[in-house]
Design an enzyme around this catalytic site. Sequence first.
Site, PDB file in Angstrom:
ATOM      1  N   LYS A 206      -0.510 -24.894  33.973  1.00 42.51           N
ATOM      2  CA  LYS A 206       0.537 -25.885  33.693  1.00 42.51           C
ATOM      3  C   LYS A 206       1.878 -25.389  34.233  1.00 42.51           C
ATOM      4  CE  LYS A 206       3.043 -27.911  29.867  1.00 42.51           C
ATOM      5  NZ  LYS A 206       3.202 -27.989  28.423  1.00 42.51           N
ATOM      6  N   GLU A 212      -1.831 -13.727  35.045  1.00 49.84           N
ATOM      7  CA  GLU A 212      -3.267 -13.561  35.268  1.00 49.84           C
ATOM      8  C   GLU A 212      -3.793 -14.567  36.292  1.00 49.84           C
ATOM      9  OE1 GLU A 212      -1.718 -13.710  32.334  1.00 49.84           O
ATOM     10  OE2 GLU A 212      -2.844 -12.682  30.745  1.00 49.84           O
ATOM     11  N   GLY A 267      -0.466 -26.813  26.439  1.00 46.71           N
ATOM     12  CA  GLY A 267      -1.579 -26.091  27.075  1.00 46.71           C
ATOM     13  C   GLY A 267      -2.877 -26.211  26.295  1.00 46.71           C
ATOM     14  N   ARG A 268      -2.817 -26.001  24.996  1.00 46.78           N
ATOM     15  CA  ARG A 268      -4.049 -26.002  24.189  1.00 46.78           C
ATOM     16  C   ARG A 268      -4.543 -27.418  23.888  1.00 46.78           C
ATOM     17  NH1 ARG A 268       0.236 -23.856  21.889  1.00 46.78           N
ATOM     18  NH2 ARG A 268       1.174 -24.654  19.980  1.00 46.78           N
ATOM     19  N   GLU A 353      -2.785 -20.829  17.549  1.00 47.50           N
ATOM     20  CA  GLU A 353      -1.584 -20.898  18.379  1.00 47.50           C
ATOM     21  C   GLU A 353      -0.655 -22.009  17.862  1.00 47.50           C
ATOM     22  OE1 GLU A 353      -2.100 -21.572  22.646  1.00 47.50           O
ATOM     23  OE2 GLU A 353      -0.672 -19.988  23.061  1.00 47.50           O
ATOM     24  N   HIS A 384     -27.582 -13.077  10.414  1.00 48.99           N
ATOM     25  CA  HIS A 384     -28.141 -11.726  10.412  1.00 48.99           C
ATOM     26  C   HIS A 384     -27.042 -10.693  10.585  1.00 48.99           C
ATOM     27  CE1 HIS A 384     -32.112 -13.518  10.471  1.00 48.99           C
ATOM     28  NE2 HIS A 384     -31.556 -14.434  11.251  1.00 48.99           N
ATOM     29  N   LYS A 512       3.952 -12.629  27.297  1.00 46.97           N
ATOM     30  CA  LYS A 512       3.950 -12.849  28.753  1.00 46.97           C
ATOM     31  C   LYS A 512       5.125 -12.107  29.407  1.00 46.97           C
ATOM     32  CE  LYS A 512       1.818 -17.412  29.491  1.00 46.97           C
ATOM     33  NZ  LYS A 512       2.029 -18.742  30.053  1.00 46.97           N
TER      34      LYS A 512
HETATM   35  O1  LIG Z   1      -1.429 -23.208  32.029  1.00 47.58           O
HETATM   36  P1  LIG Z   1      -0.527 -22.038  32.006  1.00 47.58           P
HETATM   37  O2  LIG Z   1       0.909 -22.423  32.174  1.00 47.58           O
HETATM   38  O3  LIG Z   1      -0.950 -21.001  33.017  1.00 47.58           O
HETATM   39  O4  LIG Z   1      -0.619 -21.394  30.606  1.00 47.58           O
HETATM   40  C1  LIG Z   1      -1.797 -20.811  30.115  1.00 47.58           C
HETATM   41  C2  LIG Z   1      -1.602 -20.448  28.651  1.00 47.58           C
HETATM   42  O5  LIG Z   1      -0.426 -19.660  28.603  1.00 47.58           O
HETATM   43  C3  LIG Z   1       0.016 -19.247  27.326  1.00 47.58           C
HETATM   44  O6  LIG Z   1      -0.734 -18.186  26.914  1.00 47.58           O
HETATM   45  C4  LIG Z   1       0.066 -20.360  26.330  1.00 47.58           C
HETATM   46  O7  LIG Z   1       0.284 -19.857  25.069  1.00 47.58           O
HETATM   47  C5  LIG Z   1      -1.201 -21.183  26.350  1.00 47.58           C
HETATM   48  O8  LIG Z   1      -1.070 -22.287  25.486  1.00 47.58           O
HETATM   49  C6  LIG Z   1      -1.428 -21.661  27.748  1.00 47.58           C
HETATM   50  O9  LIG Z   1      -2.527 -22.495  27.781  1.00 47.58           O
END
Ligand SMILES: O=P(O)(O)OC[C@H]1O[C@H](O)[C@H](O)[C@@H](O)[C@@H]1O
Length: 549
Positions: A206, A212, A267-268, A353, A384, A512
């Site tokens: 986003k 990463e 994002g989530r 989150e 188990h 981050k």
């Molecule tokens: O989609 P991006 O901008 O790369 O973000 C990836 C992720 O980054 C962070 O860790 C946010 O807390 C997440 O909610 C998000 O989905």
Amino acid sequence: MSALTSLPEWTKLSEIAASVKNAHMRDWFADDPSRADKMQLEACGLFLDYSKNRVNDDALNALFDLARACKLETLRDAMFSGEQINSTEGRAVLHTALRNFSDREVVVDGKDVMPEVRATLEKIEAFTASVHRGEHTGYTGKPVKDIVAIGIGGSFLGPKIMTEALKPHTVDSVKVHFVANVDGCHIHDVLSRVDFEETLVVMSSKSFSTQETLQNTLTAKEWFLKSGGTQQDIAKHFVAVSSNVKAATEFGIAEENIFPMWDWVGGRYSLWSAIGLPISLALGFENFKGLLEGAFEMDTHFTQAPLEENMPVLLALLGIWYRNFFDAQSHVLLPYYHYLRGLPAYVQQLDMESNGKEVTQDGEQVDYPTGPIIWGSEGTNGQHSFHQLIHQGSGVIPADFMLPLNVPNQDDTHHAMLASNCFGQTQALMQGKSFEACYADLEDKGLDDDERRRLAAHKTMPGNKPSNTFLFDSLTPKTLGALVAMYEHKVFVQGVIWNLNSFDQWGVELGKVLGNQVLAGIQGEAEKENFDASTQQLIARFRAANAPK
Ligand SMILES: O=P(O)(O)OC[C@H]1O[C@H](O)[C@H](O)[C@@H](O)[C@@H]1O
């Protein structure tokens, strides 16, 4: 005292909880043969049995009163209508617009966003079809066989877990590989298994700034160029999903290869946007659309059903009951379906989150527990191992069991065993096993009475452990969409009651930023004084171990 704990509804709930704590669900079932019939709900293809909860009518009524006192319905409508309810980032929260199949306009900053949403869906549909038909080829003219989907957090969990959950619907022509972690093992492992001429990389971010995802995409790009592709050929092999079109084009992605999303999609909550492109590529657009349709049905249920018959509202209130009045620290999700095994990890991000916050909307410290720890894994495996703690541990761990009534390509014995274990666990948790029964079992074992009592105490299971059971006919895209949207709305309702902003994530953001600063330290580009003594020595050890020999 906070505004929430000062409410008369809160005080009343405390009083009811104190009286309910002495009651056993076993007795409630014995006293009321209609309990199971009364305490069930059906919506959007999901059946919910909530009778194995430590609630009576008084408790339920008081919980619904609390929801009303917290203006749940007003805030719910504010979310759906595009008000800027994410107050710390000044954003609307409109993942529901992404699956709005009605004619309703959704206005953000004076503009109806629905035409853009529909256009993006059409773009996803057309692109998916061209890949599946072999029309979108690699630069040497070969059709795409492998898709490497790179993203992390919400740009990974949703696509990966939904694709996995709907495995029986997977198309044959392409295989999707998901890569999230910056740990190079993963991307190198995946790239070593695919042919660069037949591979499409879908980069999902986003913000287009997540370390990463950028690094994994750079590695994939280097691999492509080293394998024989040229800079011009990248357009055929790399597409991106992002709300930051400028950064994506600067990175080298052709503008026509960028699938847009918007800052009003968290994002989530983004699997319903173009972030879901890998789902469409893995399962076909119709199945991706099915997910959206199921979620839309749940949105309609959430906005229209009375609170007392509203599945996400009910689940949220039961969660509040245990978290705030029974000191439950966690909530466990137990899908009894192998393909749905990722759901706990999905809901973990969604819930933790969103509601892992200790400050109210007004910036005040809370004086009540907020978001619980979400965990779990597929049944029967957990039986188990960790179920021991749910049965006999010292705290209350509410559980959500879920089971499809039909499964594809499976013999009946396996499925009957799966179901019997699922139902058997809910029964054991509720009933437990009394000391007297355990003591009686130890008769004729040649034990003296002290030993018999000691052993019986260990074997006693208190029971009275709460659970919800979800059944659905089979896990179709629509049912899955409804299930996921149900958890989204549950989290929203709890955020409303706890007076949190469920839509920011400043803790994660700090991680981050610090990650990038430490990287500069490791690469010798930042003064060591920027770091605390512990971090300094960790960096020094890493640098020493990686110094040129
Ligand atoms: O989609 P991006 O901008 O790369 O973000 C990836 C992720 O980054 C962070 O860790 C946010 O807390 C997440 O909610 C998000 O989905």
